[in-house]
Structures are given as C-alpha cells and as structure tokens.
Write a protein that holds these residues in place. Structure first.
Motif, PDB file in Angstrom:
ATOM      1  N   VAL A 257       0.836  -1.199   0.000  1.00  0.00           N
ATOM      2  CA  VAL A 257       0.000   0.000   0.000  1.00  0.00           C
ATOM      3  C   VAL A 257       0.875   1.254   0.000  1.00  0.00           C
ATOM      4  CG1 VAL A 257      -1.688   1.337   1.327  1.00  0.00           C
ATOM      5  CG2 VAL A 257      -1.959  -1.130   1.097  1.00  0.00           C
ATOM      6  N   MET A 258       1.957   1.234   0.774  1.00  0.00           N
ATOM      7  CA  MET A 258       2.863   2.375   0.802  1.00  0.00           C
ATOM      8  C   MET A 258       3.420   2.668  -0.598  1.00  0.00           C
ATOM      9  SD  MET A 258       6.477   2.870   2.876  1.00  0.00           S
ATOM     10  CE  MET A 258       7.338   1.628   1.875  1.00  0.00           C
ATOM     11  N   LEU A 259       3.880   1.627  -1.281  1.00  0.00           N
ATOM     12  CA  LEU A 259       4.435   1.810  -2.620  1.00  0.00           C
ATOM     13  C   LEU A 259       3.377   2.303  -3.604  1.00  0.00           C
ATOM     14  CD1 LEU A 259       6.723  -1.360  -2.841  1.00  0.00           C
ATOM     15  CD2 LEU A 259       7.451   1.015  -2.502  1.00  0.00           C
ATOM     16  N   ILE A 265       1.390   9.542  -5.975  1.00  0.00           N
ATOM     17  CA  ILE A 265       1.873  10.919  -5.798  1.00  0.00           C
ATOM     18  C   ILE A 265       2.816  11.283  -6.948  1.00  0.00           C
ATOM     19  CG2 ILE A 265       3.050  12.569  -4.288  1.00  0.00           C
ATOM     20  CD1 ILE A 265       2.371  10.843  -1.911  1.00  0.00           C
ATOM     21  N   ILE A 266       3.678  10.335  -7.330  1.00  0.00           N
ATOM     22  CA  ILE A 266       4.594  10.563  -8.457  1.00  0.00           C
ATOM     23  C   ILE A 266       3.805  10.853  -9.727  1.00  0.00           C
ATOM     24  CG2 ILE A 266       6.282   9.447  -9.987  1.00  0.00           C
ATOM     25  CD1 ILE A 266       7.308   7.943  -7.476  1.00  0.00           C
ATOM     26  N   GLU A 267       2.744  10.095  -9.939  1.00  0.00           N
ATOM     27  CA  GLU A 267       1.900  10.290 -11.126  1.00  0.00           C
ATOM     28  C   GLU A 267       1.335  11.707 -11.170  1.00  0.00           C
ATOM     29  OE1 GLU A 267      -2.479   8.787 -12.618  1.00  0.00           O
ATOM     30  OE2 GLU A 267      -1.212   7.317 -11.586  1.00  0.00           O
ATOM     31  N   TYR A 268       0.942  12.232 -10.022  1.00  0.00           N
ATOM     32  CA  TYR A 268       0.305  13.550  -9.972  1.00  0.00           C
ATOM     33  C   TYR A 268       1.294  14.711  -9.874  1.00  0.00           C
ATOM     34  CZ  TYR A 268      -4.170  11.157  -9.244  1.00  0.00           C
ATOM     35  OH  TYR A 268      -5.288  10.366  -9.387  1.00  0.00           O
ATOM     36  N   LYS A 269       2.439  14.483  -9.218  1.00  0.00           N
ATOM     37  CA  LYS A 269       3.334  15.612  -8.922  1.00  0.00           C
ATOM     38  C   LYS A 269       4.754  15.471  -9.455  1.00  0.00           C
ATOM     39  CE  LYS A 269       0.876  16.526  -4.575  1.00  0.00           C
ATOM     40  NZ  LYS A 269       1.018  16.689  -3.116  1.00  0.00           N
ATOM     41  N   GLY A 270       5.085  14.305 -10.008  1.00  0.00           N
ATOM     42  CA  GLY A 270       6.457  14.095 -10.455  1.00  0.00           C
ATOM     43  C   GLY A 270       7.312  13.523  -9.337  1.00  0.00           C
ATOM     44  N   TYR A 285       4.089   4.777   7.661  1.00  0.00           N
ATOM     45  CA  TYR A 285       3.846   3.389   7.258  1.00  0.00           C
ATOM     46  C   TYR A 285       4.780   2.419   7.980  1.00  0.00           C
ATOM     47  CZ  TYR A 285       0.678   4.460   3.345  1.00  0.00           C
ATOM     48  OH  TYR A 285      -0.393   4.849   2.586  1.00  0.00           O
ATOM     49  N   THR A 286       5.970   2.892   8.351  1.00  0.00           N
ATOM     50  CA  THR A 286       6.960   2.009   8.984  1.00  0.00           C
ATOM     51  C   THR A 286       7.051   2.212  10.497  1.00  0.00           C
ATOM     52  OG1 THR A 286       8.709   3.629   8.532  1.00  0.00           O
ATOM     53  CG2 THR A 286       8.345   1.912   6.880  1.00  0.00           C
ATOM     54  N   LEU A 311      14.034  -0.192   0.184  1.00  0.00           N
ATOM     55  CA  LEU A 311      13.778  -0.127   1.621  1.00  0.00           C
ATOM     56  C   LEU A 311      12.656  -1.081   2.016  1.00  0.00           C
ATOM     57  CD1 LEU A 311      14.401   1.316   4.329  1.00  0.00           C
ATOM     58  CD2 LEU A 311      12.647   2.983   3.723  1.00  0.00           C
ATOM     59  N   SER A 312      11.617  -1.147   1.214  1.00  0.00           N
ATOM     60  CA  SER A 312      10.497  -2.043   1.524  1.00  0.00           C
ATOM     61  C   SER A 312      10.938  -3.500   1.453  1.00  0.00           C
ATOM     62  CB  SER A 312       9.314  -1.783   0.591  1.00  0.00           C
ATOM     63  OG  SER A 312       9.602  -2.172  -0.721  1.00  0.00           O
ATOM     64  N   TYR A 313      11.825  -3.819   0.494  1.00  0.00           N
ATOM     65  CA  TYR A 313      12.334  -5.199   0.393  1.00  0.00           C
ATOM     66  C   TYR A 313      13.147  -5.554   1.633  1.00  0.00           C
ATOM     67  CZ  TYR A 313      11.118  -4.696  -4.564  1.00  0.00           C
ATOM     68  OH  TYR A 313      10.455  -4.474  -5.742  1.00  0.00           O
ATOM     69  N   LYS A 314      13.943  -4.610   2.125  1.00  0.00           N
ATOM     70  CA  LYS A 314      14.741  -4.835   3.343  1.00  0.00           C
ATOM     71  C   LYS A 314      13.823  -5.118   4.533  1.00  0.00           C
ATOM     72  CE  LYS A 314      18.724  -1.845   2.445  1.00  0.00           C
ATOM     73  NZ  LYS A 314      19.391  -0.600   2.893  1.00  0.00           N
ATOM     74  N   ILE A 315      12.776  -4.346   4.633  1.00  0.00           N
ATOM     75  CA  ILE A 315      11.823  -4.520   5.737  1.00  0.00           C
ATOM     76  C   ILE A 315      11.166  -5.890   5.662  1.00  0.00           C
ATOM     77  CG2 ILE A 315       9.598  -3.713   6.661  1.00  0.00           C
ATOM     78  CD1 ILE A 315      10.489  -0.863   5.833  1.00  0.00           C
TER      79      ILE A 315
END
Length: 320
Positions: A257-259, A265-270, A285-286, A311-315
C-alpha cells in the motif's frame, strides 16, 4: 447520514490536512472506505487572484464525494473564492475556522475566527448565498480554555445557512496536545439541528465507537489517525456496521500500500516532489517496525522511488 441532499454510505470521513491529504491520499482512503474527503485548505485571496497552486490543491478525482476547503477573513473574498471552487465541481464548500497553524491563525484565518463569531457568521452567510451546493464549517472547541464557544459558533453557522458543522474537541491553544473534549461536541450536537461531525484522536475502531457514544455525533472525521493507516476506514466501517473486527494488515500488505500510495503521488506531482513528500508518509507506514532509528535515517534520504522499493524489500526480509 446526509448533508442537505448529499447522502453518504458510511460515517467515517477523512479530515482535511494541509500538506498531507492531497488527491493521491484522498483517493487511497476512499478505496479503503472513507465516505467523504475534503481538499487541502486553499487561501481565498490566492484563489481569487488566480494562484496556480491553489487551483492544483482543488483538483478532485476519484475521491468522491469531496469538499473544497477555503480559508480567509473577508466575507466578500470568501464568497468569490467559493464561486471559483465550483469550477472544480466539489460536492461541498467547507470553510476552515479551526486551523491552529500560526501562519493561518495569526493572519485572521482558521481558528482565529473563533475569536470573532460575528465575522464568522458573515463569512458563512456570504458563502452560502454565493453557491448552490451545501456549505459546511469546521471549528474547534474555542480559542483557549477561557473562551470556549463552539456551541455559539455552531449556532451561528446554522443560522447563516451552513448544512453541517465539524468540531475538533480541542482549543486552538492546545493545537494537537492534551485530551479531546467529548462534552463540548455533545453540547454542539444538542444545540443545533444540522449534522455534527466529531473530530479529534480517532485512530481505530474503539476510539471511533467511543467518540460516537460520548458525543452522539452524526459522523466522525479522521485526520492523523489515517496517516500510514488508510485501512482505518474499512476497519471502522466493519466495526460500526457489522460489529466485526478486521485483522491488522500484514507487513507485506502495508509495504504494498505504501508503494502504491507513493506511485500515485509521483503520477500527480512528479518524482522530485513526490519523493520528498514520501519521506513523511513512509515514516508513518513504517512506524513501530524493527530498527526504527535506522529506518528513519534511510527514509530521510529518499530521492528516488527505487530507493523506497529497496527499503520495503529490506523490511520484508527482516520480517521473513
């Protein structure tokens, strides 16, 4: 639950939060059951002067039903701003009379209107007369403990034609500290005939149920409790509607969900802007995960989406 002719499927709403509740976050919360969302607050002066950022903040998408929130201290300018909001096709115009931030409250807007009930009335009346959609008002308990006037403010809002009032159970001086006053929200509910939305410290099913029990409010509004926790709405809905307790999402689900959230946000703001905003969201989220200090240090350096993925993979590996 209805505000004028606008009907809602549930009674858990997402609160407007400057710098947080942007379109990406609002859409995510709606996917998880938020029954209503409100845009980040927009300066009435900026909007009437054609400010581009104000227009960006008012852009709505798959976050319906949704309100457009404006702030200011001039009835005429607020009315003009409300009319401009109609270009974005909101379902509701919401007037912010509760923001405690110094740059807003010390310049006549937000919670400073709690000290000027007559002006608050004139603003609400002007906005109501200017638009043909429901107008709501968001207030606080009062400016400070010596001037608790939420009941008076709510009564004036109703008299001015507001269709609902949201009440944060803290004074402006408290900001977000101390305890929420359930009693003041209950008093507002008894005093007015329009719907009352209770706000403050709602973070899960239990706090939602307690708020409703103690205040008899028509709906609840979740702000900080939804940060890094958009599924709070589905959990509250299941609990209130079916007396069912949904399980907490797994670490894998949280990371997914975090990703998804940051991608939107990237889609809307770059990517440049989004990844700086992602630092704040990722910290939520963490929260409470293993290696907190090290995680926060890594989150504070995020610049590219690939770094967040790593980072998510590490978690996930840490929790295997």
């Amino acid at each position: 639950m209805k505000i004028k002719d606008l009907e809602f499927n549930h009674i858990a709403f997402l609160a407007p939060m400057a710098g947080i509740a942007d379109l990406a976050f609002r859409e995510l919360c709606v996917q998880y059951g938020a029954a209503y969302t409100v845009s980040e607050m927009v300066s009435s002066k900026g909007l009437t002067m054609g400010d581009k950022k104000s227009a960006q903040l008012l852009t709505l998408g798959n976050d319906r039903p949704a309100g457009a929130q404006i702030f200011g201290d001039d009835p005429e300018i607020m009315a003009k701003a409300a009319v401009k909001c109609l270009d974005f096709n909101p379902d509701i115009i919401d007037i912010n009379m509760g923001c405690p931030a110094p740059k807003i409250a010390m310049n006549g807007g937000g919670a400073s209107l709690m000290k000027r009930p007559e002006l608050a009335y004139e603003i609400t009346k002007a906005v109501v007369q200017a638009v043909n959609i429901p107008v709501t008002v968001k207030i606080r308990k009062g400016w400070d403990e010596e001037s608790v006037n939420a009941v008076e403010m709510a009564e004036l809002a109703e008299k001015a034609g507001a269709s609902a009032v949201a009440v944060h159970g803290r004074t402006r001086q408290q900001m977000y500290s101390g305890s929420v006053d359930f009693d003041i929200i209950a008093q507002v509910k008894k005093a007015v005939g329009i719907p009352v939305i209770a706000n403050g410290d709602i973070k899960d099913e239990q706090s939602a149920a307690i708020m409703l029990e103690k205040t008899n409010a028509d709906a609840i509004m979740i702000g900080r409790g939804a940060l890094g926790n958009p599924w709070v709405f589905s959990k509250i809905n299941a609990y209130l509607d079916e007396c069912r307790v949904l399980p907490e999402p797994s670490i894998t689900q949280k990371m997914a969900v975090m990703l998804k959230h940051i991608q939107k946000i990237i889609e809307y703001k770059g990517e440049y802007t989004a990844m700086r905003e992602a630092r704040h969201h990722a910290a939520y989220y963490t929260k409470s995960m293993r290696g907190g200090a090290k995680l926060r240090a890594e989150i504070g350096k995020l610049e590219r989406f690939e770094q967040l993925q790593e980072l998510s993979y590490k978690i996930l590996k840490e929790y295997e």
